[in-house]
Design a protein around this motif. Sequence first.
Motif, short mmCIF file in Angstrom:
data_model
loop_
_atom_site.label_atom_id
_atom_site.label_comp_id
_atom_site.label_asym_id
_atom_site.label_seq_id
_atom_site.Cartn_x
_atom_site.Cartn_y
_atom_site.Cartn_z
N HIS A 14 0.84 -1.20 0.00
CA HIS A 14 0.00 0.00 0.00
C HIS A 14 0.87 1.24 0.00
CE1 HIS A 14 -3.02 -2.94 1.46
NE2 HIS A 14 -3.83 -2.18 0.74
N GLU A 15 0.34 2.28 -0.56
CA GLU A 15 1.07 3.57 -0.55
C GLU A 15 1.53 3.90 0.85
OE1 GLU A 15 -1.52 6.55 -2.40
OE2 GLU A 15 0.12 6.95 -3.79
N GLY A 16 2.77 4.38 0.94
CA GLY A 16 3.32 4.75 2.23
C GLY A 16 4.16 3.66 2.87
N ASP A 17 3.99 2.43 2.40
CA ASP A 17 4.80 1.33 2.94
C ASP A 17 6.25 1.48 2.50
OD1 ASP A 17 2.34 -1.38 2.64
OD2 ASP A 17 2.54 0.29 4.07
N THR A 18 7.13 0.78 3.23
CA THR A 18 8.54 0.67 2.84
C THR A 18 8.78 -0.74 2.32
OG1 THR A 18 9.30 2.34 4.42
CG2 THR A 18 10.90 0.69 3.70
N VAL A 19 9.50 -0.84 1.23
CA VAL A 19 9.79 -2.17 0.66
C VAL A 19 11.29 -2.37 0.53
CG1 VAL A 19 7.63 -2.29 -0.61
CG2 VAL A 19 9.65 -1.35 -1.73
N THR A 20 11.69 -3.64 0.60
CA THR A 20 13.09 -4.02 0.40
C THR A 20 13.13 -5.12 -0.65
OG1 THR A 20 13.69 -3.48 2.68
CG2 THR A 20 15.14 -4.97 1.47
N LEU A 21 13.87 -4.85 -1.69
CA LEU A 21 14.04 -5.82 -2.77
C LEU A 21 15.45 -6.40 -2.66
CD1 LEU A 21 12.51 -3.75 -5.71
CD2 LEU A 21 11.36 -5.12 -3.97
N ASN A 22 15.55 -7.70 -2.93
CA ASN A 22 16.81 -8.40 -2.73
C ASN A 22 17.41 -8.89 -4.04
OD1 ASN A 22 16.57 -8.54 0.29
ND2 ASN A 22 14.73 -9.68 -0.27
N CYS A 23 18.72 -8.91 -4.06
CA CYS A 23 19.44 -9.40 -5.23
C CYS A 23 20.69 -10.12 -4.76
CB CYS A 23 19.82 -8.24 -6.15
SG CYS A 23 20.80 -8.73 -7.58
N SER A 24 20.82 -11.39 -5.07
CA SER A 24 22.03 -12.13 -4.75
C SER A 24 22.70 -12.55 -6.06
CB SER A 24 21.73 -13.36 -3.89
OG SER A 24 20.92 -14.26 -4.61
N TYR A 25 23.99 -12.71 -6.02
CA TYR A 25 24.70 -12.97 -7.27
C TYR A 25 25.89 -13.90 -7.07
CZ TYR A 25 28.01 -9.47 -5.54
OH TYR A 25 28.93 -8.77 -4.78
N GLU A 26 26.25 -14.54 -8.16
CA GLU A 26 27.50 -15.28 -8.25
C GLU A 26 28.11 -14.90 -9.59
OE1 GLU A 26 25.56 -19.29 -6.22
OE2 GLU A 26 27.03 -19.51 -7.82
N VAL A 27 29.17 -14.15 -9.54
CA VAL A 27 29.77 -13.62 -10.77
C VAL A 27 31.28 -13.72 -10.67
CG1 VAL A 27 30.08 -11.58 -12.21
CG2 VAL A 27 27.86 -12.06 -11.21
N THR A 28 31.88 -14.26 -11.68
CA THR A 28 33.34 -14.33 -11.74
C THR A 28 33.88 -12.96 -12.19
OG1 THR A 28 33.17 -16.66 -12.34
CG2 THR A 28 35.29 -15.57 -12.74
N ASN A 29 34.94 -12.52 -11.54
CA ASN A 29 35.56 -11.22 -11.88
C ASN A 29 34.54 -10.07 -11.82
OD1 ASN A 29 38.09 -12.45 -12.39
ND2 ASN A 29 37.41 -13.02 -14.43
#
Lengths: 110, 115
Positions: A14-29
């Motif tokens: 709902h408007e006014g809420d706080t959200v957290t989006l997640n991103c995990s990774y496995e990357v060479t170099n």
Amino acid sequence: EDKVVQSPLSLVVHEGDTVTLNCSYEVTNFRSLLWYKQEKKAPTFLFMLTSSGIEKKSGRLSSILDKKELFSILNITATQTGDSAVYLCATSNTGNQFYFGTGTSLTVIP
Amino acid sequence: SAVISQKPSRDICQRGTSLTIQCQVDSQVTMMFWYRQQPGQSLTLIATANQGSEATYESGFVIDKFPISRPNLTFSTLTVSNMSPEDSSIYLCSVMGGDAPYEQYFGPGTRLTVT
């Protein structure tokens, strides 16, 4: 194999809420992690993160990178209906290769 | 950031025909890429457009189907050849380099529908 995983896949708040989006990774170099907002066709650049622990901030959006645990979060405070979009996380390596996650679809209800 | 334009913004094409998409940048950039985004999917890199030489294609994409040109540092074209309904997608041009060398920016995209 290099990969980028985003969670959740979708989110309704709902408007006014706080959200957290997640991103995990496995990357060479690994070189950098990037966040994009995609509303209709083209992704719009939000942030590029290269160093751990340094928060990047733009208005109500902020993001931080943890290179030890290999993840990043994107926070949106006081959400508005205009924040409704797909948020994409991508990584780049030193060979200029980019890997995109499948995105988190955010819907903000008035 | 670079200002990127793409033409056409959308098109509806018949099976078996070809469409050329143009990408123009307002400044010289090091790298230009072409992506495809099929409905409900994330971005898939088709190829890196190399200035003055043949593009570098990703696995699953071939030059005969997706010929690419890049005659200079500000312009590139992608042709979708012998189209089928499976080619219906958003096609995106992106660039990297210039003032922000490691940031990637996207053009407005071309929405292609093949009937």
